[in-house]
Design a protein around this motif. Sequence first.
Motif, short mmCIF file in Angstrom:
data_model
loop_
_atom_site.label_atom_id
_atom_site.label_comp_id
_atom_site.label_asym_id
_atom_site.label_seq_id
_atom_site.Cartn_x
_atom_site.Cartn_y
_atom_site.Cartn_z
N TRP A 164 61.28 25.02 88.50
CA TRP A 164 61.87 26.12 89.27
C TRP A 164 61.23 27.47 88.87
CZ3 TRP A 164 63.63 28.31 93.21
CH2 TRP A 164 64.24 29.57 93.14
N GLU A 165 61.03 27.70 87.59
CA GLU A 165 60.41 28.94 87.15
C GLU A 165 58.99 29.08 87.69
OE1 GLU A 165 62.75 29.74 82.91
OE2 GLU A 165 60.86 28.63 82.93
N ALA A 166 58.29 27.95 87.78
CA ALA A 166 56.94 27.98 88.34
C ALA A 166 56.97 28.38 89.81
CB ALA A 166 56.28 26.61 88.17
N LEU A 167 57.91 27.80 90.58
CA LEU A 167 58.03 28.14 92.00
C LEU A 167 58.48 29.59 92.17
CD1 LEU A 167 57.96 27.32 94.97
CD2 LEU A 167 60.33 26.48 94.71
N PHE A 168 59.45 30.02 91.37
CA PHE A 168 59.95 31.39 91.47
C PHE A 168 58.84 32.39 91.19
CE2 PHE A 168 61.76 35.30 89.86
CZ PHE A 168 62.86 35.53 90.69
N HIS A 169 58.06 32.16 90.15
CA HIS A 169 56.99 33.09 89.79
C HIS A 169 55.85 33.04 90.81
CE1 HIS A 169 59.08 33.31 85.91
NE2 HIS A 169 58.41 34.42 85.70
N ALA A 170 55.63 31.87 91.42
CA ALA A 170 54.60 31.78 92.46
C ALA A 170 55.01 32.62 93.68
CB ALA A 170 54.39 30.33 92.87
N ILE A 171 56.28 32.53 94.07
CA ILE A 171 56.78 33.34 95.19
C ILE A 171 56.73 34.81 94.84
CG2 ILE A 171 58.85 33.90 96.55
CD1 ILE A 171 59.65 30.94 96.31
N SER A 172 57.18 35.13 93.63
CA SER A 172 57.18 36.53 93.19
C SER A 172 55.78 37.10 93.10
CB SER A 172 57.88 36.63 91.82
OG SER A 172 57.94 37.96 91.37
N ALA A 173 54.83 36.29 92.63
CA ALA A 173 53.46 36.77 92.47
C ALA A 173 52.77 36.94 93.81
CB ALA A 173 52.66 35.80 91.59
N PHE A 174 52.86 35.95 94.68
CA PHE A 174 52.17 36.05 95.97
C PHE A 174 52.68 37.23 96.78
CE2 PHE A 174 51.65 35.18 100.48
CZ PHE A 174 50.27 34.95 100.54
N ASN A 175 53.99 37.50 96.67
CA ASN A 175 54.58 38.61 97.41
C ASN A 175 54.51 39.93 96.65
OD1 ASN A 175 55.90 37.43 99.99
ND2 ASN A 175 56.47 35.99 98.40
N ASN A 176 53.76 39.94 95.55
CA ASN A 176 53.56 41.16 94.77
C ASN A 176 54.88 41.78 94.32
OD1 ASN A 176 50.46 42.66 95.03
ND2 ASN A 176 50.88 40.76 96.10
N ALA A 177 55.88 40.93 94.02
CA ALA A 177 57.20 41.44 93.67
C ALA A 177 57.33 41.77 92.19
CB ALA A 177 58.27 40.43 94.07
N GLY A 178 56.76 40.96 91.32
CA GLY A 178 56.83 41.26 89.89
C GLY A 178 58.11 40.83 89.21
N PHE A 179 59.02 40.15 89.92
CA PHE A 179 60.24 39.66 89.29
C PHE A 179 59.90 38.48 88.37
CE2 PHE A 179 62.30 41.88 92.77
CZ PHE A 179 63.47 42.34 92.18
N SER A 180 60.59 38.43 87.25
CA SER A 180 60.40 37.32 86.32
C SER A 180 61.76 36.87 85.80
CB SER A 180 59.51 37.73 85.15
OG SER A 180 59.38 36.67 84.21
N THR A 181 61.89 35.57 85.57
CA THR A 181 63.14 35.04 85.02
C THR A 181 63.14 35.07 83.50
OG1 THR A 181 62.18 32.81 85.16
CG2 THR A 181 63.58 33.53 86.99
N PHE A 182 62.02 35.47 82.90
CA PHE A 182 61.94 35.57 81.45
C PHE A 182 62.37 36.96 81.00
CE2 PHE A 182 58.41 32.58 82.60
CZ PHE A 182 59.04 31.42 82.14
N PRO A 183 63.14 37.06 79.90
CA PRO A 183 63.65 38.37 79.47
C PRO A 183 62.56 39.38 79.14
CG PRO A 183 64.04 36.68 77.80
CD PRO A 183 63.61 35.98 79.03
N ASP A 184 61.42 38.93 78.63
CA ASP A 184 60.31 39.82 78.28
C ASP A 184 59.18 39.75 79.31
OD1 ASP A 184 61.60 40.63 75.93
OD2 ASP A 184 60.86 38.86 74.87
N GLY A 185 59.49 39.33 80.52
CA GLY A 185 58.43 39.17 81.51
C GLY A 185 57.49 38.05 81.12
N LEU A 186 56.21 38.26 81.31
CA LEU A 186 55.22 37.24 80.96
C LEU A 186 54.58 37.49 79.60
CD1 LEU A 186 53.50 36.80 84.44
CD2 LEU A 186 55.23 35.33 83.38
N VAL A 187 55.23 38.32 78.77
CA VAL A 187 54.70 38.61 77.43
C VAL A 187 54.50 37.33 76.60
CG1 VAL A 187 55.20 39.75 75.23
CG2 VAL A 187 55.62 40.94 77.39
#
Length: 447
Positions: A164-187
């Motif tokens: 699910w996190e992979a799909l969420f980040h793929a949607i967020s990335a392609f749409n240039n949204a920048g949302f992440s389900t991780f508390p520190d982003g992609l750090v």
Amino acid sequence: MQPLLSTFSRRIARTPPPLFLAALYAALILAGALLLMLPVSRTIPLSWSDAIFTATSAVTVTGLVVFDIGSGLTLFGEIVLALLIQLGGLGLMTFAVLILGALGLPVGLTGQIYLREELNQNSMHQLMKLVKTILKVVLVCELAGALLLSASFIPHSGVLRGLWEALFHAISAFNNAGFSTFPDGLVPFATDPLVNLVIPALFMIGGIGYVVLHDIFSGKSPRLWSMHSKIMLLGTAILVPWSVGLFALLEWHNPGTLGQFDSVTARLIVSWFQGVTPRTAGFNTTDIGALHDSTAMLFISLMLIGGGPTSTAGGIKVTTFVVMLLATGAFFRRQSQIHAFGRSIALEEVLKVMALTAISVMLIFIAVFLLTMTHEGHFLDISFEVASAFGTAGLSRGFTGDLSGFGRAVIIVVMFLGRVGPLTLGFFLATRTTPRVRYPAGTIHLG
């Protein structure tokens, strides 16, 4: 009942397309806020301010947040957020046309006019071909991105959650949204090769513009691509190495960012990711609040430039920036005509660029002024936040959570105008009026 529907349809047909589209986006934001307020969507108490801010940020594909998405929302809430991002990034009219097409229903002339406005097209010629290109690109990129990202996220979060996190980040990335389900982003994935390749590939493809992608995938020789595509690709080819190289130069010895990594390779990887991100993606693999002030100013400039027209990106757009530079160069060379790639650029287009830039600068200045009145002593943080909201970038120096109710309202308006405003501006700029009276030329001293 039929006369009422007929009257309603006529009123919609008479509504200016940008106003209709803006109303659709506003309605989607309100619907999204209502869904996020449902108990099934959240694990923490949310105020209406939290819900509206988050829904606006999602629909405008910005990525600014006032609470931790991963811990504050349930799976249902995250699905709602992903749908808002997809609808906002893809465009409501584009999405509606795709649904109608799948059901075999006609779009109609009015729908095509609204779609033309949303995709920033001058004519309806090949409009449906462009929509089909959009569908193919979205499906292929997001599914392929999710599949690749799962290789990094599954070991981190488990099979189901990782998928699910992979799909969420793929949607967020392609749409240039920048949302992440991780508390520190992609750090946590700062040096992960897969994340550093897949995420930038997704938001660069999504942000370059569907018109450019249509040219690339059409099979035509690059010499036959439109001037728009050539300018967009040239601008991107210049901005990417410029931003990556300058970020590395400014932050190489900063212990809060690149300086924390002992390996040269790791520093270069982080420089690559963080250098290409600011032009609307909003992801971070390092602490944005720890950036030098000079780097923050670099990021502000990149966020204001943004990505490409008819894309999921925000900002004034790369083509606008390039045409502005060409017009400035032509002025100093005393040239009466602007040209690029063997084609001339009409004076009307230059005037549009100047109008869009002037209005953008005024909007940003007013927003910064309003926030400095209520948030004293945070000028750089405020300027960074406003630029991020206008460019729908989503990067923050950690100031979003400190916004007052008034400050949130200002940022909400800036995010909305940053996403929808160019549509309205384009409509008024495209409206021609023939003057009834002509006046003699006057003299004005400039500079």
